[in-house]
Design a protein around this motif. Sequence first.
Motif, PDB file in Angstrom:
ATOM      1  N   GLY A 113       0.783  -1.219   0.000  1.00  0.00           N
ATOM      2  CA  GLY A 113       0.000   0.000   0.000  1.00  0.00           C
ATOM      3  C   GLY A 113       0.818   1.273   0.000  1.00  0.00           C
ATOM      4  N   ARG A 114       2.119   1.162  -0.295  1.00  0.00           N
ATOM      5  CA  ARG A 114       2.972   2.341  -0.362  1.00  0.00           C
ATOM      6  C   ARG A 114       3.093   2.837  -1.793  1.00  0.00           C
ATOM      7  NH1 ARG A 114       8.033  -0.374   2.543  1.00  0.00           N
ATOM      8  NH2 ARG A 114       7.491  -1.825   0.873  1.00  0.00           N
ATOM      9  N   LEU A 115       3.305   4.129  -1.919  1.00  0.00           N
ATOM     10  CA  LEU A 115       3.432   4.749  -3.226  1.00  0.00           C
ATOM     11  C   LEU A 115       4.705   4.270  -3.908  1.00  0.00           C
ATOM     12  CD1 LEU A 115       1.664   6.963  -4.613  1.00  0.00           C
ATOM     13  CD2 LEU A 115       3.378   8.612  -3.842  1.00  0.00           C
ATOM     14  N   LEU A 116       4.591   3.848  -5.161  1.00  0.00           N
ATOM     15  CA  LEU A 116       5.774   3.450  -5.917  1.00  0.00           C
ATOM     16  C   LEU A 116       6.538   4.700  -6.352  1.00  0.00           C
ATOM     17  CD1 LEU A 116       4.660   0.500  -8.246  1.00  0.00           C
ATOM     18  CD2 LEU A 116       6.332   0.444  -6.390  1.00  0.00           C
ATOM     19  N   VAL A 117       7.785   4.805  -5.917  1.00  0.00           N
ATOM     20  CA  VAL A 117       8.575   6.009  -6.166  1.00  0.00           C
ATOM     21  C   VAL A 117       9.931   5.612  -6.736  1.00  0.00           C
ATOM     22  CG1 VAL A 117       9.690   7.991  -5.057  1.00  0.00           C
ATOM     23  CG2 VAL A 117       7.418   7.288  -4.328  1.00  0.00           C
TER      24      VAL A 117
ATOM     25  N   LEU B 253      12.553  10.383  -6.687  1.00  0.00           N
ATOM     26  CA  LEU B 253      11.347  10.721  -5.935  1.00  0.00           C
ATOM     27  C   LEU B 253      10.144  11.054  -6.818  1.00  0.00           C
ATOM     28  CD1 LEU B 253      12.941  12.757  -2.993  1.00  0.00           C
ATOM     29  CD2 LEU B 253      12.468  10.311  -3.133  1.00  0.00           C
ATOM     30  N   ARG B 254      10.255  10.790  -8.116  1.00  0.00           N
ATOM     31  CA  ARG B 254       9.069  10.847  -8.956  1.00  0.00           C
ATOM     32  C   ARG B 254       8.226   9.592  -8.695  1.00  0.00           C
ATOM     33  NH1 ARG B 254       9.769  14.195 -13.755  1.00  0.00           N
ATOM     34  NH2 ARG B 254      11.942  14.810 -14.037  1.00  0.00           N
TER      35      ARG B 254
ATOM     36  N   GLY C 293      12.546  15.106   1.819  1.00  0.00           N
ATOM     37  CA  GLY C 293      11.797  16.342   1.594  1.00  0.00           C
ATOM     38  C   GLY C 293      12.647  17.421   0.956  1.00  0.00           C
ATOM     39  N   LYS C 294      13.879  17.548   1.421  1.00  0.00           N
ATOM     40  CA  LYS C 294      14.776  18.556   0.855  1.00  0.00           C
ATOM     41  C   LYS C 294      15.127  18.221  -0.600  1.00  0.00           C
ATOM     42  CE  LYS C 294      16.897  19.631   5.351  1.00  0.00           C
ATOM     43  NZ  LYS C 294      18.158  19.603   6.147  1.00  0.00           N
ATOM     44  N   ARG C 295      15.435  16.950  -0.863  1.00  0.00           N
ATOM     45  CA  ARG C 295      15.782  16.547  -2.234  1.00  0.00           C
ATOM     46  C   ARG C 295      14.576  16.681  -3.160  1.00  0.00           C
ATOM     47  NH1 ARG C 295      18.573  17.450  -5.695  1.00  0.00           N
ATOM     48  NH2 ARG C 295      20.224  17.303  -4.108  1.00  0.00           N
ATOM     49  N   LEU C 296      13.384  16.339  -2.667  1.00  0.00           N
ATOM     50  CA  LEU C 296      12.186  16.447  -3.492  1.00  0.00           C
ATOM     51  C   LEU C 296      11.945  17.890  -3.905  1.00  0.00           C
ATOM     52  CD1 LEU C 296       8.850  14.584  -2.764  1.00  0.00           C
ATOM     53  CD2 LEU C 296       8.878  16.865  -3.740  1.00  0.00           C
ATOM     54  N   ALA C 297      12.089  18.824  -2.960  1.00  0.00           N
ATOM     55  CA  ALA C 297      11.890  20.235  -3.294  1.00  0.00           C
ATOM     56  C   ALA C 297      12.887  20.694  -4.353  1.00  0.00           C
ATOM     57  CB  ALA C 297      12.024  21.095  -2.035  1.00  0.00           C
ATOM     58  N   ALA C 298      14.139  20.301  -4.197  1.00  0.00           N
ATOM     59  CA  ALA C 298      15.162  20.694  -5.175  1.00  0.00           C
ATOM     60  C   ALA C 298      14.865  20.089  -6.546  1.00  0.00           C
ATOM     61  CB  ALA C 298      16.538  20.252  -4.683  1.00  0.00           C
ATOM     62  N   ASN C 299      14.453  18.830  -6.579  1.00  0.00           N
ATOM     63  CA  ASN C 299      14.137  18.191  -7.854  1.00  0.00           C
ATOM     64  C   ASN C 299      12.900  18.793  -8.502  1.00  0.00           C
ATOM     65  OD1 ASN C 299      16.310  16.502  -7.696  1.00  0.00           O
ATOM     66  ND2 ASN C 299      15.146  14.655  -7.214  1.00  0.00           N
ATOM     67  N   LEU C 300      11.900  19.138  -7.688  1.00  0.00           N
ATOM     68  CA  LEU C 300      10.683  19.718  -8.239  1.00  0.00           C
ATOM     69  C   LEU C 300      10.973  21.067  -8.897  1.00  0.00           C
ATOM     70  CD1 LEU C 300       7.276  19.634  -6.361  1.00  0.00           C
ATOM     71  CD2 LEU C 300       7.827  21.345  -8.057  1.00  0.00           C
TER      72      LEU C 300
ATOM     73  N   ALA D  28       8.486   3.817 -16.399  1.00  0.00           N
ATOM     74  CA  ALA D  28       7.197   4.499 -16.590  1.00  0.00           C
ATOM     75  C   ALA D  28       6.964   5.511 -15.474  1.00  0.00           C
ATOM     76  CB  ALA D  28       6.065   3.481 -16.644  1.00  0.00           C
ATOM     77  N   PRO D  29       7.628   6.655 -15.528  1.00  0.00           N
ATOM     78  CA  PRO D  29       7.390   7.692 -14.534  1.00  0.00           C
ATOM     79  C   PRO D  29       6.030   8.351 -14.742  1.00  0.00           C
ATOM     80  CG  PRO D  29       8.893   8.499 -16.191  1.00  0.00           C
ATOM     81  CD  PRO D  29       8.667   7.046 -16.506  1.00  0.00           C
ATOM     82  N   ILE D  30       5.417   8.817 -13.657  1.00  0.00           N
ATOM     83  CA  ILE D  30       4.135   9.512 -13.725  1.00  0.00           C
ATOM     84  C   ILE D  30       4.418  11.017 -13.737  1.00  0.00           C
ATOM     85  CG2 ILE D  30       1.900   9.842 -12.634  1.00  0.00           C
ATOM     86  CD1 ILE D  30       2.377   7.001 -13.602  1.00  0.00           C
ATOM     87  N   PRO D  31       4.041  11.719 -14.791  1.00  0.00           N
ATOM     88  CA  PRO D  31       4.326  13.154 -14.849  1.00  0.00           C
ATOM     89  C   PRO D  31       3.631  13.917 -13.722  1.00  0.00           C
ATOM     90  CG  PRO D  31       3.669  12.308 -17.005  1.00  0.00           C
ATOM     91  CD  PRO D  31       3.365  11.240 -16.008  1.00  0.00           C
ATOM     92  N   ASP D  32       4.332  14.905 -13.175  1.00  0.00           N
ATOM     93  CA  ASP D  32       3.781  15.855 -12.200  1.00  0.00           C
ATOM     94  C   ASP D  32       3.300  15.195 -10.912  1.00  0.00           C
ATOM     95  OD1 ASP D  32       4.194  17.993 -13.981  1.00  0.00           O
ATOM     96  OD2 ASP D  32       2.299  17.563 -14.990  1.00  0.00           O
TER      97      ASP D  32
END
Length: 482
Positions: free
Chosen positions: A282-286, A290-291, A334-341, A297-301
């Motif tokens: 039940g965990r999000l596939l990442v 962190l996409r 969280g820090k890496r996700l913000a930088a990647n986003l 098959a990455p999910i956009p956005d």
Amino acid sequence: MRRILIVGGGYAGFYTAWRLEKKLRRDEAEVTLVDPRPYMTYQPFLPEVAAGSVEARHVAVSLRGHLRRTTVIAGSVTEIDHAHKTATIRPLDGPDRPFEYDVVVVTAGAVTRTFPIPGVAEGAIGLKHVEEAVAIRDRLLTAFERASGLPPGPERTRLLTVTVVGGGFTGVEGFAELLSLATALLKRYPELTASELAFHLVEAQGRILPEVTDDVGRWVVRHLEQRGAHIHLNTQLVSAEDGHVVLSTGEEYDTELLIWTAGNGANPVVAKQTDLPIDDKGRLLVRADLRVGTEDAPIPDAWGAGDNAAVPDLASPVPGALTVPNAQHAVRQGKRLAANLVADLRGRRVKQYAHHSLGVVATLGLGRGVFQYRRLVVKGFPAWVMHRGYHVLAVPTWERKVRVLLVWLSAVVFGRDIVSLQSVQQPRAAFTAGGTPRPATGAPQWPTAVTPLRRPSPAALAGQPTGPDRVNGSANPSPTNG
């Protein structure tokens, strides 16, 4: 501007929003964060909150106080329809409403995992939120107060019995801190003795603290047993109805305090209420960057991090290993996700998340701890100092760091604060205890008119019989206060 929706304000969600505020231009994107609580809880301090070593409010970081450019919505996301880029938000008050976004960041965290064991749902307390830590502390202090007024016997023994289910870091740290508090309280209660304390740690596996090596785990067990604790390994809780604990080994006893720390489960919103891909738990596939999605098959956005995400652990030598769901990873993700986003919004390359562990450290009560980094093991007081030093640096914002340090310094001089405020859980008890009658059934019945008090008549002053005084429109044959 792009609309960024962050689902959850825990470690990963808070740090993602915090970093986005620093990196995004004001005209580049709008950030909205949804969480039912108005604060982020620094969970590694919860065992010390339960033991009275840290003030409860100091482990709660206000979302609105530190996210100045983020729109904070007090509520929960009940559904994510990424195909249409719409989420359903359920505010604390009012009907559900749709929210359209351009980018979604899922950091909803995990929930406490429970099992259908009789008595657990009715009597157990978790140790995942600051309210639970405060309730545990107040109940233990109140139990000591009640036990001190009783003669030796079964009831006094029950009040001085604590049971913690779960031998992970939260369970062991909470157990050890409460044992330290209870031992210290004996100095204030000469009526009670150390032999009357009964602290039970129940773990279904054959060892505790899975993040450390077997030798260190066995040392922690011996250390706790030397302090009078009962450690039940390879043991399951069978029943806890009405505070009567039954273990799979056949042992039975009564307990006043039952604390459940037996792991986390998948957040139901991620597991059941989204069209984003999830794994068998039940965990999000990442992906490693962190996409959301897989390497092919990455999910956009769509992005994810924290305890609700299955994040590949690139620092592990084991192929296919996932990062451990703890604060150390959630903060850095969280820090890496913000930088990647931000990089993705600006058409730049993103980076993969990789973090080599700094080791593990645990508090075992005031002045006691254990630290391990690979083969290096530190025990006792030096490890406890390392634990406090690491976490005071890790807790977000300088304001919170200073507050925590001041509480610790004051405790060195004045000792623990042992005042129980359990009554705050029923704030109207003192108010309603003043004699105000309450309706037997139905809604409160308020008077439609108030009859003012009048000066007594001459006949009344002379002692002659009169009709009953009337206060608030009801007969009151007895004197009123004032």
